[in-house]
Design a protein around this motif. Sequence first.
Motif, mmCIF file in Angstrom:
data_model
loop_
_atom_site.group_PDB
_atom_site.id
_atom_site.type_symbol
_atom_site.label_atom_id
_atom_site.label_comp_id
_atom_site.label_asym_id
_atom_site.label_seq_id
_atom_site.Cartn_x
_atom_site.Cartn_y
_atom_site.Cartn_z
ATOM 1 N N MET A 80 0.849 -1.172 0.000
ATOM 2 C CA MET A 80 0.000 0.000 0.000
ATOM 3 C C MET A 80 0.890 1.228 0.000
ATOM 4 S SD MET A 80 -3.208 -0.708 2.401
ATOM 5 C CE MET A 80 -4.022 -2.259 2.333
ATOM 6 N N TYR A 81 0.661 2.067 -0.982
ATOM 7 C CA TYR A 81 1.530 3.224 -1.158
ATOM 8 C C TYR A 81 0.740 4.508 -1.336
ATOM 9 C CZ TYR A 81 5.251 -0.103 -1.660
ATOM 10 O OH TYR A 81 6.151 -1.111 -1.415
ATOM 11 N N THR A 86 -3.711 11.527 0.201
ATOM 12 C CA THR A 86 -4.037 12.158 1.477
ATOM 13 C C THR A 86 -5.539 12.248 1.706
ATOM 14 O OG1 THR A 86 -1.988 13.431 1.378
ATOM 15 C CG2 THR A 86 -3.688 14.242 2.875
ATOM 16 N N GLU A 87 -6.280 12.601 0.673
ATOM 17 C CA GLU A 87 -7.722 12.805 0.868
ATOM 18 C C GLU A 87 -8.490 11.528 1.203
ATOM 19 O OE1 GLU A 87 -9.418 12.806 -3.704
ATOM 20 O OE2 GLU A 87 -8.558 14.647 -2.890
ATOM 21 N N ASN A 88 -7.950 10.352 0.856
ATOM 22 C CA ASN A 88 -8.674 9.123 1.191
ATOM 23 C C ASN A 88 -7.844 8.155 2.051
ATOM 24 O OD1 ASN A 88 -6.923 7.883 -0.651
ATOM 25 N ND2 ASN A 88 -8.473 7.680 -2.245
ATOM 26 N N GLU A 89 -6.810 8.681 2.712
ATOM 27 C CA GLU A 89 -5.935 7.810 3.498
ATOM 28 C C GLU A 89 -6.609 7.237 4.747
ATOM 29 O OE1 GLU A 89 -2.380 9.732 4.913
ATOM 30 O OE2 GLU A 89 -3.496 11.466 5.621
ATOM 31 N N GLN A 95 3.422 3.346 10.542
ATOM 32 C CA GLN A 95 2.166 3.838 11.110
ATOM 33 C C GLN A 95 0.962 3.206 10.406
ATOM 34 O OE1 GLN A 95 1.673 8.073 10.724
ATOM 35 N NE2 GLN A 95 -0.016 8.137 12.173
ATOM 36 N N LEU A 96 1.021 3.081 9.096
ATOM 37 C CA LEU A 96 -0.074 2.471 8.353
ATOM 38 C C LEU A 96 -0.226 1.003 8.740
ATOM 39 C CD1 LEU A 96 -2.302 2.545 6.233
ATOM 40 C CD2 LEU A 96 -0.549 2.124 4.483
ATOM 41 N N SER A 109 10.462 3.124 12.483
ATOM 42 C CA SER A 109 10.120 4.095 13.521
ATOM 43 C C SER A 109 10.005 3.402 14.877
ATOM 44 C CB SER A 109 8.789 4.771 13.181
ATOM 45 O OG SER A 109 7.734 3.816 13.257
ATOM 46 N N LEU A 110 9.830 4.189 15.907
ATOM 47 C CA LEU A 110 9.617 3.664 17.248
ATOM 48 C C LEU A 110 8.397 2.737 17.260
ATOM 49 C CD1 LEU A 110 10.327 3.651 20.261
ATOM 50 C CD2 LEU A 110 8.917 5.696 20.518
ATOM 51 N N LEU A 111 7.420 3.028 16.417
ATOM 52 C CA LEU A 111 6.212 2.204 16.345
ATOM 53 C C LEU A 111 6.529 0.748 16.002
ATOM 54 C CD1 LEU A 111 3.920 4.682 14.360
ATOM 55 C CD2 LEU A 111 3.876 4.210 16.817
ATOM 56 N N ALA A 112 7.562 0.539 15.200
ATOM 57 C CA ALA A 112 7.945 -0.818 14.805
ATOM 58 C C ALA A 112 8.370 -1.644 16.009
ATOM 59 C CB ALA A 112 9.073 -0.770 13.773
ATOM 60 N N GLU A 113 8.945 -0.993 16.990
ATOM 61 C CA GLU A 113 9.434 -1.678 18.196
ATOM 62 C C GLU A 113 8.357 -1.876 19.247
ATOM 63 O OE1 GLU A 113 12.291 -2.969 19.304
ATOM 64 O OE2 GLU A 113 13.525 -2.532 17.561
ATOM 65 N N ILE A 114 7.381 -0.963 19.319
ATOM 66 C CA ILE A 114 6.418 -1.026 20.421
ATOM 67 C C ILE A 114 5.092 -1.675 20.043
ATOM 68 C CG2 ILE A 114 7.423 0.974 21.574
ATOM 69 C CD1 ILE A 114 5.007 2.614 20.556
ATOM 70 N N SER A 115 4.933 -2.085 18.802
ATOM 71 C CA SER A 115 3.682 -2.715 18.389
ATOM 72 C C SER A 115 3.569 -4.109 18.995
ATOM 73 C CB SER A 115 3.605 -2.789 16.861
ATOM 74 O OG SER A 115 4.642 -3.591 16.368
#
Length: 164
Positions: free
Chosen positions: A1-2, A37-40, A68-69, A96-102
Amino acid sequence: MYKTDDAQGQKRLKGYIKAHREYKAAINPNNIITYCTENEQSKPFDALQQLIDTKTGRPTGMVCYNDQLVLKLMDVLRENDIRIPEDISFIGYDDSLLAEISEVKLTSVIHPKSQLGLDAAKAMIKMIDKKGTYIDNKELSMLYEPHIKERQSTITLKKNSNVS
């Protein structure tokens, strides 16, 4: 998804397609999901739901615009009793930090934040030093070799699995 309404997303998608070509890996165009952006807040989730509702040809893995996605898409998977990585593998971008805390530690393409900042500062100093002089974009352009930080969100497939 891009995400396709920014250069970063376009280049990431281009790299994804290029890697498939280099490794002679088949791509199912129906599995390439783009959004802007408008439909993310809706398209990635609706598209993932459609993909997992498909009983045949369901992808075994997904690469997403950023970490994040992936975290947001995990909710859709959880609601459908789909497990990462047993049922589908996920890779994000940015490390990101999210990769570690998920809940499932994400495999992610490393974004060399410190090096990018250092190189950007050097480019700005070069522009200041050459004030009034034409500087070719190639002189300021930087290319970073991608590296992947492997974590829990991916597994190796058996040889006979369908890859897309």
